[in-house]
Design an enzyme around this catalytic site. Structure first.
Site, PDB file in Angstrom:
ATOM      1  N   GLU A 127       0.778  -1.170  -0.103  1.00 16.44           N
ATOM      2  CA  GLU A 127       0.059  -0.140   0.173  1.00 16.44           C
ATOM      3  C   GLU A 127       0.777   1.093   0.121  1.00 16.44           C
ATOM      4  O   GLU A 127       1.494   1.473   1.202  1.00 16.44           O
ATOM      5  CB  GLU A 127      -0.825  -0.023   1.295  1.00 16.44           C
ATOM      6  CG  GLU A 127      -2.278   0.888   1.194  1.00 16.44           C
ATOM      7  CD  GLU A 127      -1.776   2.274   1.663  1.00 16.44           C
ATOM      8  OE1 GLU A 127      -1.513   3.402   0.860  1.00 16.44           O
ATOM      9  OE2 GLU A 127      -2.053   2.436   3.061  1.00 16.44           O
ATOM     10  N   CYS A 132      -4.570   8.929   5.429  1.00 14.00           N
ATOM     11  CA  CYS A 132      -3.996   7.705   4.825  1.00 14.00           C
ATOM     12  C   CYS A 132      -4.591   7.533   3.657  1.00 14.00           C
ATOM     13  O   CYS A 132      -3.471   7.053   2.697  1.00 14.00           O
ATOM     14  CB  CYS A 132      -4.385   6.463   5.760  1.00 14.00           C
ATOM     15  SG  CYS A 132      -6.107   6.125   5.857  1.00 14.00           S
TER      16      CYS A 132
END
EC number: 1.2.1.3
Length: 596
Positions: free
Chosen positions: A298, A332
């Site tokens: 990620e 995020c």
């Protein structure tokens, strides 16, 4: 009496019983975690009572110590060892030994572990958020939103659905294997490795840990050198909860260090999860390739935030500013590119300007501030260089926020919230990940244009689309290349923990969270067995037994058409041929078949 009345009564009685059971509190033991050394209002020791000036560049890595300090005040917090490759391998070996025992544990025991954690989190929200605030500079509210709520949501989802998605799953056996039973089983992989960033130190540890442990794995987590102090405290919570359910020691471990420590972890584990920059993600892949270790990456994000002319401007402006400024850009799934329809461009900028001017910023634990400090050293210089590049190429600053009283030594840890207008894709601010409180706003005219602009990026993590027409927003979002899309909202996907999270292109691949993330911690095994054993067993047909018959291929042709022919009559004729092959090996079935 109608026959369905008893069914209604039974269903109603079942619902009442279930409701009454919900009123009975579960028996969840409390755990005691020593926090005397992490409380900001605690008595400072001589060692951590001074202002720490970290060395610039990467020179700290040569010290073999991870030095920790509060970015909002530069107050020294202590240090942790930078583990050597040998020490990392030893930690993984200990976790692997513990995992062999834990793999046999029941889901009931694993759920109890989750409940103990959930109880502690709910009862100690302020402590957890304060530790996160001290180590990263974020506000208490931002810590609650990003650390507490997301983690509690994940625990609750695992308690509700986790076992369901890890149980063997039946699959269809197809036509040729109709006499078989097929299923997929999900077994623990062994030891999961995770390298996590600093932006959400609590959730970034708990997110991979919860999935790994619930699926029967051990896990070793390398925390960021910028959030080691908080990470090592949060590890105490996990240790206490594991001990409370009698889990083997060393099942979960948190390690500290720099690049060398992370590289050693990659080569030691059975699966690697990495959350961080694209550049480091590529290094992780290269190292993992040496041992063919599977990875989930990620990586960076440059999310498009699209606002159509029929959207609620005042509402969207609030959402946009929060998405940009939350934890000084420590979000995020960061909104970093804003595209506003030309018809509402001026009105939107006016609303955003009002909100940014009202934002209060400063050391988060010294007052009620909306925005805190930047965690990374020297990052404010990088942010200013992005702003300067945009200004040099024609952009303008619509509004820039200010800060309250800052300590002289912490000035460089803050960056004023900045709104840029008249930006374009030739500017670095629209191409590079900023990870800071900068809001570049660009206008568009048509849906086709904004879709093209949104896809004009090497990053593809997420997007948010706002429109008064839900259908229009969905149509736009469906054409944007990304792994996460929010319709008339921003970052809400992460609160839906049944959903997978991850991106494409330079934002990485693989998914964590949700069913996909949970099963990614497993060895996925396909299993086939006889449906009516021992009454019906798989036998090789005589024509293709060794030595194969002269008409073996003709038999196979007939069998294939019997199973997969498009026309039912052709399949029936082929079935007759198959039966002839099996019952009369001496006849020339091939000639008969050709005569049809």
């Amino acid at each position: 009496m109608p026959f369905w009345w008893p069914l209604i009564v039974l269903a109603f009685a079942y619902a009442i019983c279930k409701f009454l059971l919900m009123l009975i509190p579960p028996n969840v033991p409390s755990i005691d975690v020593d926090a005397s050394d992490v409380l900001a209002h605690g008595k400072d020791t001589e060692e951590n009572s001074f202002i720490y000036i970290p060395p610039r560049g990467r020179s700290q890595q040569s010290d073999k110590k991870v030095q920790c300090y509060e970015p909002a005040t530069m107050k020294y917090l202590g240090y942790f060892p930078a583990l050597s490759p040998t020490e990392v391998e030893e930690r993984v070996t200990l976790s692997r030994k513990a995992q062999k025992t834990w793999a046999q544990s029941s889901f009931k025991l694993r759920r109890q572990f989750l409940r103990i954690l959930l109880k502690y989190i709910i009862e100690h929200q302020e402590l957890i958020c304060e530790v996160s605030s001290r180590d990263t500079g974020k506000t208490m509210v931002d810590a609650s939103l990003g650390e507490i709520m997301t983690t509690c949501e994940k625990i609750t989802w695992l308690l509700s659905e986790g076992e369901r998605w890890l149980k063997p799953e039946s699959r269809s056996s197809g036509r040729a294997m109709l006499h078989k039973v097929s299923r997929v089983e999900f077994h623990p992989l062994g030891v999961i490795g995770a390298i996590v960033p600093w932006n959400y130190p609590f959730h970034n540890i708990f997110n991979p840990m919860l999935a790994a442990v619930f699926s029967g794995n051990g896990i070793v987590i390398k925390v960021s050198e910028h959030a080691s102090w908080s990470g090592c405290f949060y590890f105490r919570i996990i240790q206490a909860a594991l001990a409370a359910v009698g889990a083997p020691e060393n099942l979960v471990d948190v390690i500290t260090g720099f690049a060398e420590t992370g590289e050693a972890l990659v080569s030691s584990v059975d699966k690697m999860i990495f959350v961080g920059s694209t550049a480091v993600g590529k290094m992780i892949m290269r190292n993992a390739a040496e041992t063919l270790t599977p990875v989930t990456l990620e990586l960076g994000g440059k999310d498009a935030f699209i606002i159509c002319e029929d959207a609620d401007v005042s509402h969207v402006a609030q959402v946009a500013v929060r998405g940009t400024l939350q934890s000084s850009g420590q979000n995020c799934a960061g909104a970093e590119r804003f595209y506003v329809h030309k018809d509402i461009y001026t009105a939107f900028i006016s609303q955003v300007t009002k909100i940014v001017k009202s934002v209060s910023a400063g050391p988060p634990l010294t007052g009620r501030y909306d925005m805190g400090a930047i965690c990374l050293q020297e990052h404010s210089e990088h942010l200013q260089s992005l702003v300067n590049d945009a200004l040099d190429k024609g952009a303008e600053i619509a509004v820039r926020g200010s800060f309250g009283h800052l300590g002289e030594d912490a000035v460089d840890q803050y960056f004023p919230p900045t709104v840029l207008i008249n930006v374009n894709h030739n500017m670095k601010i629209m191409k590079e990940e900023a990870f800071g409180p900068i809001m570049p706003i660009m206008q568009f005219s048509t849906d086709e244009e904004v879709i093209r602009l949104a896809n004009d990026s090497r990053y593809a993590l997420g997007c948010a689309v706002f429109s008064g027409s839900k259908h229009r927003a969905k149509q736009i979002a469906s054409q944007i290349q990304c792994g996460v899309a929010a319709i008339n909202d921003f970052a809400s996907n992460y609160m839906c923990q049944s959903l997978p999270f991850g991106g494409v292109k330079d934002s990485g691949f693989g998914r964590f969270a949700g069913i996909e993330g949970l099963r990614a911690c497993c060895l996925v095994k396909s299993v086939v067995e006889d449906r009516f054993w021992p009454l019906i067993k798989t036998k090789i047909p005589k024509p293709i037994q060794y030595p194969v018959a002269e008409n073996a291929f003709e038999f196979q042709e007939a069998l294939v058409e019997t199973l997969y022919g498009l026309n039912i009559w052709d399949r029936l004729r082929s079935l007759i041929d198959v039966l002839k092959f099996l019952t009369d090996q001496s006849s020339n079935v091939s000639r008969t078949r050709k005569s049809h």
